[in-house]
Design an enzyme around this catalytic site. Structure first.
Site, PDB file in Angstrom:
ATOM      1  N   TRP A   1       5.567 -25.909  24.340  1.00  0.00           N
ATOM      2  CA  TRP A   1       6.163 -25.573  23.038  1.00  0.00           C
ATOM      3  C   TRP A   1       5.118 -25.771  21.932  1.00  0.00           C
ATOM      4  O   TRP A   1       4.420 -26.794  21.936  1.00  0.00           O
ATOM      5  CB  TRP A   1       7.363 -26.487  22.792  1.00  0.00           C
ATOM      6  CG  TRP A   1       8.231 -26.015  21.681  1.00  0.00           C
ATOM      7  CD1 TRP A   1       8.059 -26.280  20.346  1.00  0.00           C
ATOM      8  CD2 TRP A   1       9.399 -25.203  21.780  1.00  0.00           C
ATOM      9  NE1 TRP A   1       9.050 -25.675  19.624  1.00  0.00           N
ATOM     10  CE2 TRP A   1       9.884 -25.006  20.479  1.00  0.00           C
ATOM     11  CE3 TRP A   1      10.090 -24.610  22.858  1.00  0.00           C
ATOM     12  CZ2 TRP A   1      11.027 -24.250  20.211  1.00  0.00           C
ATOM     13  CZ3 TRP A   1      11.220 -23.865  22.580  1.00  0.00           C
ATOM     14  CH2 TRP A   1      11.672 -23.693  21.277  1.00  0.00           C
TER      15      TRP A   1
ATOM     16  N   HIS B   1      13.086 -27.380  32.936  1.00  0.00           N
ATOM     17  CA  HIS B   1      13.643 -28.678  32.537  1.00  0.00           C
ATOM     18  C   HIS B   1      15.097 -28.551  32.090  1.00  0.00           C
ATOM     19  O   HIS B   1      15.566 -27.454  31.788  1.00  0.00           O
ATOM     20  CB  HIS B   1      12.809 -29.277  31.397  1.00  0.00           C
ATOM     21  CG  HIS B   1      12.962 -28.558  30.104  1.00  0.00           C
ATOM     22  ND1 HIS B   1      12.265 -27.415  29.789  1.00  0.00           N
ATOM     23  CD2 HIS B   1      13.752 -28.800  29.029  1.00  0.00           C
ATOM     24  CE1 HIS B   1      12.598 -26.985  28.591  1.00  0.00           C
ATOM     25  NE2 HIS B   1      13.519 -27.810  28.096  1.00  0.00           N
TER      26      HIS B   1
ATOM     27  N   ASP C   1      17.963 -30.045  29.227  1.00  0.00           N
ATOM     28  CA  ASP C   1      18.141 -30.721  27.940  1.00  0.00           C
ATOM     29  C   ASP C   1      19.294 -31.713  28.068  1.00  0.00           C
ATOM     30  O   ASP C   1      20.333 -31.372  28.639  1.00  0.00           O
ATOM     31  CB  ASP C   1      18.558 -29.721  26.847  1.00  0.00           C
ATOM     32  CG  ASP C   1      17.441 -28.795  26.428  1.00  0.00           C
ATOM     33  OD1 ASP C   1      16.288 -29.001  26.855  1.00  0.00           O
ATOM     34  OD2 ASP C   1      17.736 -27.861  25.651  1.00  0.00           O
TER      35      ASP C   1
ATOM     36  N   HIS D   1      18.831 -34.442  22.756  1.00  0.00           N
ATOM     37  CA  HIS D   1      17.714 -33.615  22.262  1.00  0.00           C
ATOM     38  C   HIS D   1      18.011 -33.057  20.865  1.00  0.00           C
ATOM     39  O   HIS D   1      17.130 -32.968  20.020  1.00  0.00           O
ATOM     40  CB  HIS D   1      17.461 -32.484  23.262  1.00  0.00           C
ATOM     41  CG  HIS D   1      16.420 -31.493  22.868  1.00  0.00           C
ATOM     42  ND1 HIS D   1      15.176 -31.843  22.382  1.00  0.00           N
ATOM     43  CD2 HIS D   1      16.437 -30.134  22.876  1.00  0.00           C
ATOM     44  CE1 HIS D   1      14.476 -30.741  22.125  1.00  0.00           C
ATOM     45  NE2 HIS D   1      15.222 -29.702  22.404  1.00  0.00           N
TER      46      HIS D   1
END
Ligand SMILES: N[C@@H](CC(=O)c1ccccc1NC=O)C(=O)O
Ligand SMILES: [Zn+2]
Ligand SMILES: [Zn+2]
Length: 206
Positions: free
Chosen positions: A17, A51, A53, A57
Site C-alpha cells: 500500500w 490478508h 482485515d 483496522h
C-alpha cells in the site's frame, strides 16, 4: 481433490500500500554465525499480500484479529465472475444464486501487473452490505488490495460490510481460478493486537 493456492507471494520488493512499511525478510542469524541454524526476521505491514482485515483496522472499538471466528475462514465459497466492472453493487448480483452460501469471492482480474501496486481498482458499493447479509453471506473476498477505492478515507464499503456482520479478505489471486464452488481455507495468524493479518489462502476443488 486439488489445492489451488490463491495467496500472493511474500518477497522483498513486492508491492505494498502506498506509504506503508515495505516487506522485508532476511536471515538475521546465519548458520555460519549460530553454528547450527539460519534464523530469519520479518518486517511487514499487516495488510501485505493476501490478508484479512479485523474491524479494528477501521474502527477503534472493533474486534481484533484474535477475536475473529475461525469458522468464517474455512468452508464452502462461491467464486463469482466480476470482470470488467468499475464497481460492484447490487446491480451486479441480481439473478446471481447465493443460496446457502456464507462466503463469496469476487474475481475482477483487474490487477493485471502483480509486481506493481494498482492505481485504480473496482470497489464495492454501499448497497452491498445489507443485500449480502440478507442472503446469509458472512465473508467476502476480493482480488484487489481493498474493498474501497485506493484513495478513500471514509471507507464506506469496509464500514458497510462490517455493520452487516460481513468480514473481509483482500488481495487473493484468482487469475487461474474458474468461477464456481470450492472450499476456502484462509486462516489469520493469532495476532492478539492485530488490525489485519496475512493468510495462506487456498481453494480446494469439491
Ligand atoms: N483499507 C486497506 C488498507 C489501507 O487503507 C492502508 C493500509 C496500509 C497503510 C495505509 C492504509 N490506508 C491509509 O489511508 C486495507 O484494508 O487493506
Ligand atoms: Zn486490509
Ligand atoms: Zn481492507
Amino acid at each position: 481433490m486439488k489445492i489451488i493456492d490463491i495467496s500472493r507471494r511474500l518477497e522483498n520488493g513486492m508491492p505494498v500500500w502506498p506509504g506503508d512499511t515495505a516487506f522485508h525478510y532476511e536471515v538475521s542469524w546465519s548458520k555460519a554465525e549460530s553454528g547450527s541454524v539460519n534464523v530469519g526476521t520479518l518486517t511487514m505491514s499487516t495488510h501485505t499480500g493476501t490478508h484479512v482485515d479485523a474491524p479494528f483496522h477501521f474502527d477503534d472499538d472493533g474486534k481484533k484479529i484474535i477475536d475473529l471466528d475461525l469458522e468464517l475462514y474455512i468452508g464452502p465459497v462461491r467464486v463469482l465472475d466480476m470482470t470488467g466492472k468499475e464497481s460492484i453493487g447490487v446491480k451486479d448480483l441480481e439473478g446471481v444464486d447465493l443460496n446457502g452460501m456464507k462466503r463469496v469471492l469476487f474475481r475482477t482480474l483487474s490487477w493485471q501487473n502483480a509486481s506493481e501496486f494498482p492505481e485504480k481498482i473496482p470497489h464495492l458499493e454501499a448497497d452491498l452490505g445489507p443485500f449480502l447479509a440478507e442472503r446469509g453471506i458472512r465473508l467476502i473476498g476480493v482480488d484487489v488490495p481493498s474493498v474501497d477505492p485506493i484513495d478513500s478515507k471514509d471507507l464506506y464499503a469496509h464500514h458497510g460490510l462490517n455493520e452487516n456482520g460481513i468480514h473481509i479478505l483482500e488481495s487473493v489471486l484468482l487469475d487461474k481460478v474458474e468461477p464456481g464452488d470450492y472450499e476456502l481455507i484462509a486462516l489469520p495468524l493469532p495476532l492478539v493486537e492485530g488490525d489485519g493479518s496475512p493468510v495462506r489462502a487456498v481453494l480446494r476443488t469439491i
